[in-house]
Motif scaffolding. Structure first.
Motif, PDB file in Angstrom:
ATOM      1  N   VAL A  54      73.609  49.351  52.296  1.00 19.00           N
ATOM      2  CA  VAL A  54      74.178  50.658  51.883  1.00 19.00           C
ATOM      3  C   VAL A  54      74.975  50.601  50.825  1.00 19.00           C
ATOM      4  CG1 VAL A  54      74.707  53.054  52.211  1.00 19.00           C
ATOM      5  CG2 VAL A  54      72.973  52.164  53.684  1.00 19.00           C
ATOM      6  N   ARG A  55      76.222  49.942  51.164  1.00 20.55           N
ATOM      7  CA  ARG A  55      77.120  49.733  50.287  1.00 20.55           C
ATOM      8  C   ARG A  55      76.642  48.923  48.993  1.00 20.55           C
ATOM      9  NH1 ARG A  55      82.663  50.206  52.381  1.00 20.55           N
ATOM     10  NH2 ARG A  55      83.302  48.285  51.013  1.00 20.55           N
ATOM     11  N   MET A  56      75.863  48.148  49.108  1.00 22.51           N
ATOM     12  CA  MET A  56      75.600  47.237  47.902  1.00 22.51           C
ATOM     13  C   MET A  56      74.795  48.129  47.193  1.00 22.51           C
ATOM     14  SD  MET A  56      75.299  43.313  48.971  1.00 22.51           S
ATOM     15  CE  MET A  56      74.068  43.470  50.426  1.00 22.51           C
ATOM     16  N   LEU A  57      73.911  49.053  47.490  1.00 21.90           N
ATOM     17  CA  LEU A  57      73.149  49.766  46.663  1.00 21.90           C
ATOM     18  C   LEU A  57      73.848  51.100  46.108  1.00 21.90           C
ATOM     19  CD1 LEU A  57      70.000  50.101  49.095  1.00 21.90           C
ATOM     20  CD2 LEU A  57      70.069  48.949  46.650  1.00 21.90           C
ATOM     21  N   GLN A 101      79.815  48.181  40.846  1.00 17.52           N
ATOM     22  CA  GLN A 101      79.078  47.188  41.053  1.00 17.52           C
ATOM     23  C   GLN A 101      77.694  47.579  41.805  1.00 17.52           C
ATOM     24  OE1 GLN A 101      79.293  44.091  39.386  1.00 17.52           O
ATOM     25  NE2 GLN A 101      81.327  44.813  38.782  1.00 17.52           N
ATOM     26  N   ALA A 102      77.835  48.513  42.599  1.00 14.14           N
ATOM     27  CA  ALA A 102      76.611  48.781  43.134  1.00 14.14           C
ATOM     28  C   ALA A 102      75.201  49.280  42.051  1.00 14.14           C
ATOM     29  CB  ALA A 102      77.112  50.137  44.009  1.00 14.14           C
ATOM     30  N   ARG A 103      74.055  48.696  42.922  1.00 17.76           N
ATOM     31  CA  ARG A 103      72.805  48.929  42.138  1.00 17.76           C
ATOM     32  C   ARG A 103      72.535  50.168  41.635  1.00 17.76           C
ATOM     33  NH1 ARG A 103      68.402  44.608  44.079  1.00 17.76           N
ATOM     34  NH2 ARG A 103      69.791  42.639  44.416  1.00 17.76           N
ATOM     35  N   LEU A 104      72.609  51.208  42.402  1.00 22.06           N
ATOM     36  CA  LEU A 104      72.375  52.498  42.031  1.00 22.06           C
ATOM     37  C   LEU A 104      73.433  53.129  40.881  1.00 22.06           C
ATOM     38  CD1 LEU A 104      71.148  54.062  45.324  1.00 22.06           C
ATOM     39  CD2 LEU A 104      69.864  53.614  43.057  1.00 22.06           C
ATOM     40  N   VAL A 105      74.612  52.692  41.070  1.00 16.96           N
ATOM     41  CA  VAL A 105      75.632  53.131  40.348  1.00 16.96           C
ATOM     42  C   VAL A 105      75.308  52.547  38.670  1.00 16.96           C
ATOM     43  CG1 VAL A 105      78.177  52.930  39.775  1.00 16.96           C
ATOM     44  CG2 VAL A 105      77.353  53.742  41.961  1.00 16.96           C
ATOM     45  N   ASN A 141      79.156  61.651  39.774  1.00 15.51           N
ATOM     46  CA  ASN A 141      79.449  61.700  41.281  1.00 15.51           C
ATOM     47  C   ASN A 141      77.943  61.303  41.896  1.00 15.51           C
ATOM     48  OD1 ASN A 141      80.127  62.360  43.835  1.00 15.51           O
ATOM     49  ND2 ASN A 141      80.207  64.302  43.357  1.00 15.51           N
ATOM     50  N   LEU A 142      77.941  60.046  42.224  1.00 17.49           N
ATOM     51  CA  LEU A 142      76.919  59.355  43.254  1.00 17.49           C
ATOM     52  C   LEU A 142      77.266  58.446  44.016  1.00 17.49           C
ATOM     53  CD1 LEU A 142      74.718  57.115  41.249  1.00 17.49           C
ATOM     54  CD2 LEU A 142      77.085  57.693  40.372  1.00 17.49           C
ATOM     55  N   GLY A 143      76.479  58.053  45.290  1.00 17.63           N
ATOM     56  CA  GLY A 143      76.833  57.085  45.986  1.00 17.63           C
ATOM     57  C   GLY A 143      75.993  56.838  47.365  1.00 17.63           C
TER      58      GLY A 143
END
Length: 422
Positions: free
Chosen positions: A263-266, A272-276, A288-290
């Motif tokens: 979840v953290r990597m996404l 660096q997160a993929r969704l970010v 504001n996302l995460g």
């Protein structure tokens, strides 16, 4: 070596002690296994109201407690409380010389602070209703709405803040029922950390808590809906928030750390997160996302949320699906995994360095029926493999686990049609 002492008083109260040599401050707290998952349609919200009533030092029916709390606060002690889905906790942090007074305050609160005048009771209800109004008029509720969509409005799907009608109509009998049935020693855990002597601290605890009467409690299983669903609150305004969530493993499952890493990597708040990267950095669709995780004793919820202009929510939902499907097909890169392991270890050690966060970590672990040891947590992070991550990705991201929560004026049919998990 990380050392923990577990003990039980004769009345069933579990005591956890952890010595931190040379610490100048202490932290102590009481965890009671009573939260929104233990409630029903008629009393949803009253666990939180009970928390407010018990810790309020202005209760005229408990002058001894009020006087002690005033003395504690005058000496710089910080105290607070929190209600969750599975427990309520009360905790104190201060200079080491004040530990005994704080333990006495916890004992008075749990054993004697059980009567409330009508005016005091009604005033605290108004305070909680104001808190609830603020909560339900904001996007803060999205994580709870995700669990509600995934598990239903029962068990761990129930909102902690509760039903405002229940709070407004609550009477002292309903509060006393919760206190009498749940605030008993054999349903509670006391945690103390700091530069403490184990024998001396246990003697102090025994002295203050030995009169807390044991009472047999009935097992409270948290029922949930068989299948996830969708929560939509059309609302108004220019902004909206979406959360795409999934059922996952409970707290004490071996793969919990792997799920957390995934979840953290996404969706971690780092850039660096993929969704970010896809939603914020490349397209500017949301600030504001995460991602988030909520692990419970028997269930777990993961989710990915974003706040945006309501006209962009469908695009965000589509992008989130595409990112999830891509990681299902291609997995994570080795450098991603290595970077996240370092970030998770850093985050854990920073929490342990903060004595209040450390206390709350130990208390939560104990409620989840698991002992907390720093070395075990660090080892679990380091031991995660790429194959384990591929396995939890495959097991987590399925249509059968999927639930969606949306708050805002969006086209729900178009939105749902753009969420597809391969």
């Amino acid at each position: 070596m990380y050392e923990v002492v577990n003990a039980y008083l004769e009345n069933g109260l579990k005591v956890i002690l952890h010595r931190i040599p040379e610490a100048k401050t202490f932290a102590c707290g009481l965890w009671v296994k009573q939260g929104s998952s233990n409630e029903n349609d008629e009393n949803n919200g009253l666990s939180h109201l009970t928390e407010h009533l018990l810790l309020n030092p202005q209760n005229p029916m408990s002058p001894k407690f009020g006087k002690l709390m005033s003395e504690i606060a005058s000496n710089g002690v910080m105290y607070n409380a929190a209600t969750t889905k599975e427990y309520t906790c009360f905790y104190f942090t201060g200079l080491e010389r004040l530990l005994e007074k704080c333990l006495k305050a916890l004992a008075l609160m749990s054993i004697e602070n059980r009567e409330f005048e009508d005016d005091f009771f009604e005033n605290e209800k108004r305070v909680v209703l104001q808190e609830a109004t603020s909560f339900y008029s904001s996007f803060q509720q999205i994580k709870e709405r995700t669990s509600q969509a995934i598990w239903g409005n029962i068990g761990i799907g129930r909102i902690i803040m509760g039903d405002m009608n229940n709070i407004s109509s609550a009477n002292l009998e309903s509060i006393n029922e919760i206190i009498e049935n749940s605030y008993v020693p054999n349903n509670s855990i006391l945690v103390v950390i700091g530069n403490i002597d184990y024998t001396e601290t246990l003697n102090i605890i025994s002295n203050y808590f030995e009169d807390w009467r044991y009472k047999k409690i009935l097992s409270k299983e948290s029922a949930v809906e068989k299948s996830p669903g969708i929560y939509i609150n059309t609302g108004s305004g220019k902004s909206a928030v979406i959360s795409i969530g999934f059922r996952t493993v409970p707290y004490n499952e071996p793969n919990r750390t792997t799920v957390d890493m995934m979840v953290r990597m996404l969706g971690h708040d780092g850039l660096q997160a993929r969704l970010v990267q896809e939603i914020r950095m490349k397209r500017g669709l949301s600030y504001n996302l995460g991602g988030f995780t909520s692990f419970y004793r028997r269930h777990g919820t993961i989710g990915f949320m974003a706040v945006s202009d309501k006209t962009k929510i469908t695009e965000i939902a589509k992008l989130t699906s595409e990112v999830i499907n891509d990681v299902k097909e291609n997995g994570f890169a080795d450098d991603e995994i290595a970077r996240e392991k370092c970030a998770m270890e850093t985050s854990l050690l920073l929490e342990v360095d903060n004595i209040t966060d450390h206390l709350r970590y130990i208390g939560k672990c104990s409620v989840m029926e698991e002992d907390f040891f720093v070395e075990n947590e660090v080892r679990a992070i380091k031991d995660v493999t790429g194959e384990q991550l591929r396995e939890v990705v495959r097991n987590s991201f399925t249509e059968d686990n999927l639930g969606v929560a949306v708050i805002g004026d969006v086209d729900s049919e178009e939105l749902i049609s753009n969420i597809s998990i391969a």
